[in-house]
Structure formats: structure tokens, C-alpha cells
Design a protein around this motif. Sequence first.
Motif, PDB file in Angstrom:
ATOM      1  N   GLY A 160      -4.590  11.078 -72.981  1.00  0.00           N
ATOM      2  CA  GLY A 160      -3.443  10.360 -72.448  1.00  0.00           C
ATOM      3  C   GLY A 160      -3.058  10.876 -71.073  1.00  0.00           C
ATOM      4  N   SER A 161      -2.092  10.195 -70.447  1.00  0.00           N
ATOM      5  CA  SER A 161      -1.678  10.551 -69.088  1.00  0.00           C
ATOM      6  C   SER A 161      -1.036  11.933 -69.025  1.00  0.00           C
ATOM      7  N   ASP A 162      -0.239  12.281 -70.041  1.00  0.00           N
ATOM      8  CA  ASP A 162       0.360  13.615 -70.064  1.00  0.00           C
ATOM      9  C   ASP A 162      -0.712  14.694 -70.118  1.00  0.00           C
ATOM     10  N   TRP A 163      -1.753  14.436 -70.910  1.00  0.00           N
ATOM     11  CA  TRP A 163      -2.850  15.398 -70.990  1.00  0.00           C
ATOM     12  C   TRP A 163      -3.600  15.483 -69.667  1.00  0.00           C
ATOM     13  N   ARG A 164      -3.693  14.366 -68.951  1.00  0.00           N
ATOM     14  CA  ARG A 164      -4.335  14.413 -67.629  1.00  0.00           C
ATOM     15  C   ARG A 164      -3.553  15.321 -66.685  1.00  0.00           C
ATOM     16  N   GLU A 165      -2.218  15.258 -66.745  1.00  0.00           N
ATOM     17  CA  GLU A 165      -1.405  16.124 -65.898  1.00  0.00           C
ATOM     18  C   GLU A 165      -1.616  17.597 -66.232  1.00  0.00           C
ATOM     19  N   ILE A 166      -1.858  17.886 -67.509  1.00  0.00           N
ATOM     20  CA  ILE A 166      -2.073  19.274 -67.931  1.00  0.00           C
ATOM     21  C   ILE A 166      -3.451  19.775 -67.513  1.00  0.00           C
ATOM     22  N   ILE A 167      -4.473  18.928 -67.681  1.00  0.00           N
ATOM     23  CA  ILE A 167      -5.856  19.356 -67.459  1.00  0.00           C
ATOM     24  C   ILE A 167      -6.270  19.270 -65.993  1.00  0.00           C
ATOM     25  N   ALA A 168      -5.718  18.322 -65.235  1.00  0.00           N
ATOM     26  CA  ALA A 168      -6.170  18.080 -63.862  1.00  0.00           C
ATOM     27  C   ALA A 168      -6.174  19.332 -62.984  1.00  0.00           C
ATOM     28  N   PRO A 169      -5.157  20.213 -63.054  1.00  0.00           N
ATOM     29  CA  PRO A 169      -5.197  21.409 -62.197  1.00  0.00           C
ATOM     30  C   PRO A 169      -6.363  22.346 -62.494  1.00  0.00           C
ATOM     31  N   TRP A 170      -6.989  22.203 -63.645  1.00  0.00           N
ATOM     32  CA  TRP A 170      -8.111  23.058 -64.015  1.00  0.00           C
ATOM     33  C   TRP A 170      -9.454  22.464 -63.588  1.00  0.00           C
ATOM     34  N   CYS A 171      -9.450  21.225 -63.106  1.00  0.00           N
ATOM     35  CA  CYS A 171     -10.692  20.497 -62.830  1.00  0.00           C
ATOM     36  C   CYS A 171     -10.811  20.164 -61.346  1.00  0.00           C
ATOM     37  N   PRO A 172     -12.034  19.945 -60.869  1.00  0.00           N
ATOM     38  CA  PRO A 172     -12.201  19.412 -59.518  1.00  0.00           C
ATOM     39  C   PRO A 172     -11.546  18.033 -59.412  1.00  0.00           C
ATOM     40  N   PRO A 173     -11.081  17.643 -58.231  1.00  0.00           N
ATOM     41  CA  PRO A 173     -10.382  16.357 -58.071  1.00  0.00           C
ATOM     42  C   PRO A 173     -11.233  15.170 -58.517  1.00  0.00           C
ATOM     43  N   GLY A 174     -10.575  14.221 -59.172  1.00  0.00           N
ATOM     44  CA  GLY A 174     -11.211  12.960 -59.526  1.00  0.00           C
ATOM     45  C   GLY A 174     -12.105  12.979 -60.745  1.00  0.00           C
ATOM     46  N   ARG A 175     -12.118  14.072 -61.483  1.00  0.00           N
ATOM     47  CA  ARG A 175     -13.045  14.158 -62.613  1.00  0.00           C
ATOM     48  C   ARG A 175     -12.384  13.972 -63.979  1.00  0.00           C
ATOM     49  N   VAL A 176     -11.074  13.763 -64.018  1.00  0.00           N
ATOM     50  CA  VAL A 176     -10.385  13.621 -65.302  1.00  0.00           C
ATOM     51  C   VAL A 176     -10.166  12.143 -65.599  1.00  0.00           C
ATOM     52  N   HIS A 177     -10.604  11.708 -66.772  1.00  0.00           N
ATOM     53  CA  HIS A 177     -10.504  10.308 -67.187  1.00  0.00           C
ATOM     54  C   HIS A 177      -9.700  10.220 -68.480  1.00  0.00           C
ATOM     55  N   VAL A 178      -8.799   9.243 -68.548  1.00  0.00           N
ATOM     56  CA  VAL A 178      -8.011   9.024 -69.761  1.00  0.00           C
ATOM     57  C   VAL A 178      -8.721   8.001 -70.639  1.00  0.00           C
ATOM     58  N   VAL A 179      -9.090   8.421 -71.842  1.00  0.00           N
ATOM     59  CA  VAL A 179      -9.675   7.526 -72.843  1.00  0.00           C
ATOM     60  C   VAL A 179      -8.985   7.827 -74.171  1.00  0.00           C
ATOM     61  N   PRO A 180      -8.153   6.932 -74.674  1.00  0.00           N
ATOM     62  CA  PRO A 180      -7.469   7.197 -75.946  1.00  0.00           C
ATOM     63  C   PRO A 180      -8.437   7.117 -77.116  1.00  0.00           C
ATOM     64  N   ASN A 181      -7.993   7.584 -78.261  1.00  0.00           N
ATOM     65  CA  ASN A 181      -8.767   7.392 -79.484  1.00  0.00           C
ATOM     66  C   ASN A 181      -8.753   5.919 -79.866  1.00  0.00           C
ATOM     67  N   GLY A 182      -9.740   5.512 -80.645  1.00  0.00           N
ATOM     68  CA  GLY A 182      -9.823   4.122 -81.080  1.00  0.00           C
ATOM     69  C   GLY A 182     -10.116   4.018 -82.562  1.00  0.00           C
ATOM     70  N   VAL A 183      -9.733   2.897 -83.162  1.00  0.00           N
ATOM     71  CA  VAL A 183      -9.892   2.696 -84.602  1.00  0.00           C
ATOM     72  C   VAL A 183     -10.359   1.271 -84.884  1.00  0.00           C
ATOM     73  N   GLU A 184     -10.886   1.088 -86.084  1.00  0.00           N
ATOM     74  CA  GLU A 184     -11.189  -0.254 -86.563  1.00  0.00           C
ATOM     75  C   GLU A 184      -9.874  -0.976 -86.845  1.00  0.00           C
ATOM     76  N   VAL A 185      -9.766  -2.219 -86.398  1.00  0.00           N
ATOM     77  CA  VAL A 185      -8.525  -2.973 -86.577  1.00  0.00           C
ATOM     78  C   VAL A 185      -8.821  -4.224 -87.404  1.00  0.00           C
ATOM     79  N   PRO A 186      -8.346  -4.291 -88.659  1.00  0.00           N
ATOM     80  CA  PRO A 186      -8.566  -5.492 -89.472  1.00  0.00           C
ATOM     81  C   PRO A 186      -7.894  -6.710 -88.835  1.00  0.00           C
ATOM     82  N   GLU A 187      -8.554  -7.855 -88.922  1.00  0.00           N
ATOM     83  CA  GLU A 187      -7.959  -9.072 -88.368  1.00  0.00           C
ATOM     84  C   GLU A 187      -6.736  -9.504 -89.163  1.00  0.00           C
ATOM     85  N   VAL A 188      -6.811  -9.368 -90.488  1.00  0.00           N
ATOM     86  CA  VAL A 188      -5.697  -9.786 -91.350  1.00  0.00           C
ATOM     87  C   VAL A 188      -5.296  -8.596 -92.215  1.00  0.00           C
ATOM     88  N   PRO A 189      -4.357  -7.775 -91.752  1.00  0.00           N
ATOM     89  CA  PRO A 189      -3.931  -6.619 -92.546  1.00  0.00           C
ATOM     90  C   PRO A 189      -3.041  -7.027 -93.708  1.00  0.00           C
TER      91      PRO A 189
END
Length: 386
Positions: A160-189
Motif C-alpha cells: 500500500g501507499s503507506d508502506w511505500r512511504e516507509i520502504i522508499a527511503p531504504w531503496c534507490p529512487p523509483g524502484r518501489v511499486h504498490v501492488v495490493p493482495n488479491g483474492v478470488e471474487v465470486p460473481e454471486v456471493p
Amino acid sequence: MPSSDQILEDRKVRPGTGSAARVLRVLHVGPLPPPVGGMATVIRGLQEHQPHQMRVLDTRKTTPEGRRLWRGIVAQLRLLLQLVSACCGWRPHIVHVHTCSAPTFWRSAVDVMVARLLGRRVVLHVHGARFHRFLAGLGRGAAFWARRTFAMAHATIVLGSDWREIIAPWCPPGRVHVVPNGVEVPEVPADRSAGKPLHLVCLANYEMRKGQGDLIRALAELGPETEVTLALAGAETEKGTKAQLARLAESLGVAERVTLADPVSGKDKDELLVAAHVFALASYDEGLPMAMLEAMANAMPVIVTRVGAIPEVITDREDGYLVECGDVKAIAAVIRELAASPSAVRRVGQAGHALAAREYSLARVVGDVESVYTSLWPPAAREVST
């Protein structure tokens, strides 16, 4: 000790996704289910949906509790040899290393270094609710090697974006990407509005930071006039926590309304979710909990705390309910409101389902991961790769 077949699990590209010369080869380094956990679930989801040739170097613990030190060292050396063999023999274009706090991070640091030395492009994927505490607690020498590890990775994925703010100072510029977790989503729950008593479920390891005690206290706060039950399920990762929670429920007079189960997965987990009306997680630390996303995908309203990436996902009282950590009265108030309003259970649950389908489906997340891979190894380069 596991055989090489157990350690290295193959997933061939699905038919129709491209010629072998153009398909990316990705080696994931991390655990597969079991155990039940967010990192393993993420890897399995990617394994089942990525349009790549993919192998998984399974790093889950295979030696028994109380093992001798030498057995652990031998197991780690064997995994390292498997990594070298895969990089030199299968020649993946990208090595995707999944990590969290110590000691896993330091093992991952070795994996990153070895993959780089063998000429592979490396993605470091940070999981774990307490990674910020891990970084903050590093001494000068350890912090130096942590920065070197992030610098060796061509890309770092955070939840998430908050995690990017935490990790970015430890990384070279431009190398941090936000990708959330994902799940299977039933069409009709399932419809969540029918039935009494209101049934809450919490899927989380038994640890004090997960806040199951606050959920039990909230039940006691409600009193017997509000018909509510609570099912807890998870692995006891802190010894004695499960018994402590049972004693708490007994002392507060709600033991008959609380069940404490072992970890569930597959059909057992699906059945537990279908049987419940509301999902609750009162954690004090989180990344982006898979269990919360799974509940939303199943149209369950979620009661969650404002920690980690959760506030980036949930809009309070629209697609879920946000409370402050440790605020038992606020948790009880939301439960009381939902117990009195089946329409609110249905409305918020359906809104959460729509959000999960739109932003947190596996298809969406796999596309985000593919974008990271493309930034490291463009399709034009894949056509001439071997």
C-alpha cells in the motif's frame, strides 16, 4: 528433509498465452500452502493465474520444532543450492523473492544477492505486518545490509501507499511499486442479511497483536440482550494465547458464545465464511490482510482497525467499518448496529464485494505484477531471450 520435487514446484504457462520464446520465466522464492498465511496464499494465487512459466522454490519450514541448529543450517543450504540450480539450469528471467521481518528477511537477502550474482533480475516482495518495526529496530550495521539488499533488488513491491512511504527511503529512487493482495471474487456471493444470532468470524493467527481479546471483550460489552456469536480460527503462533483467550471468554461470561478453532483452509474456510454474517479483525499491526479481502469478496461487512494498508482500502461505513486499535466500545457499537439492521449487513457487504471485484481481484493484481515484470523485462526483449 523434502525432496527437490517438493521444494521446486512447477507451473507451466497456460495454453494460448504465447510461444515459449516470448513467455517470461519467473522463479518465486517463498512458502506455499500449507502453512495457512498471507504470503503463501499470495504465491498460490499468482501461481494459478499468472500467464508465465512459473516455478516456486518452496521455503516453508520442513524441520520439526526444537530441531538442532545443524539441521536448520543444512535445510537452508539445500534451499540455496536449489536456487543456484534453478537460476543456472532453468534460467528464469526474473527471480521474485517474498520476504517479511527477521529472520526471513536475512535469508531473503542471501537469495537476492545470489540471484543478482547469477545475472537474474530480482523483485523483492515485502509482506508482514511488523516490517516497519523490524526496520526501525535495526542497528547501524544491520541497517547498512538492509539498504544493500534493497539496492540489489531491481524492484520492490509493497502492499500500500503507506508502506511505500516507509520502504522508499531504504531503496534507490523509483524502484518501489504498490501492488495490493488479491483474492478470488465470486460473481454471486451469499446473502448475509438473514438469520439470528448475528454470527461474527475472525480468521487470524492466535497472537496478542491480532486483537481477538478485544473482540471477546466487545461481546461482553454488548450484554446478553444482543444476540451475537463469535468464531475464531487460526494457528497458535504465540504459545498459550488460545488458552488465554478461552479463559478471558470464561471470565467475562461469554464462553458459550465464543468458539476457538484451529486454522482452516480450502472448503473448510469457505464453509466458515458462508456461515458467518460479519468479519471482524481488531489487529494492532497489519499489512493488507488476505482474510479481510476474502471476507469482502464474499459480501461480508468487515469491522477492522485503522492499521497498515487497511485505511487505504476501507471507507468507513460505506464498504466496511473502521475503528481505532483497542477501542472495545467502538467495536461493540458497530456490532450492535449490525445486529439490529440486516439491511446494513446486506448494504455494506455488497459494497465491499463490489470494491473487491473492482480493485482486489486476482486478475487485477496479476496485471499489476505483470506491469512490474514488464518494467524489468519488456516484451521486445523476451522475443530474443533464451
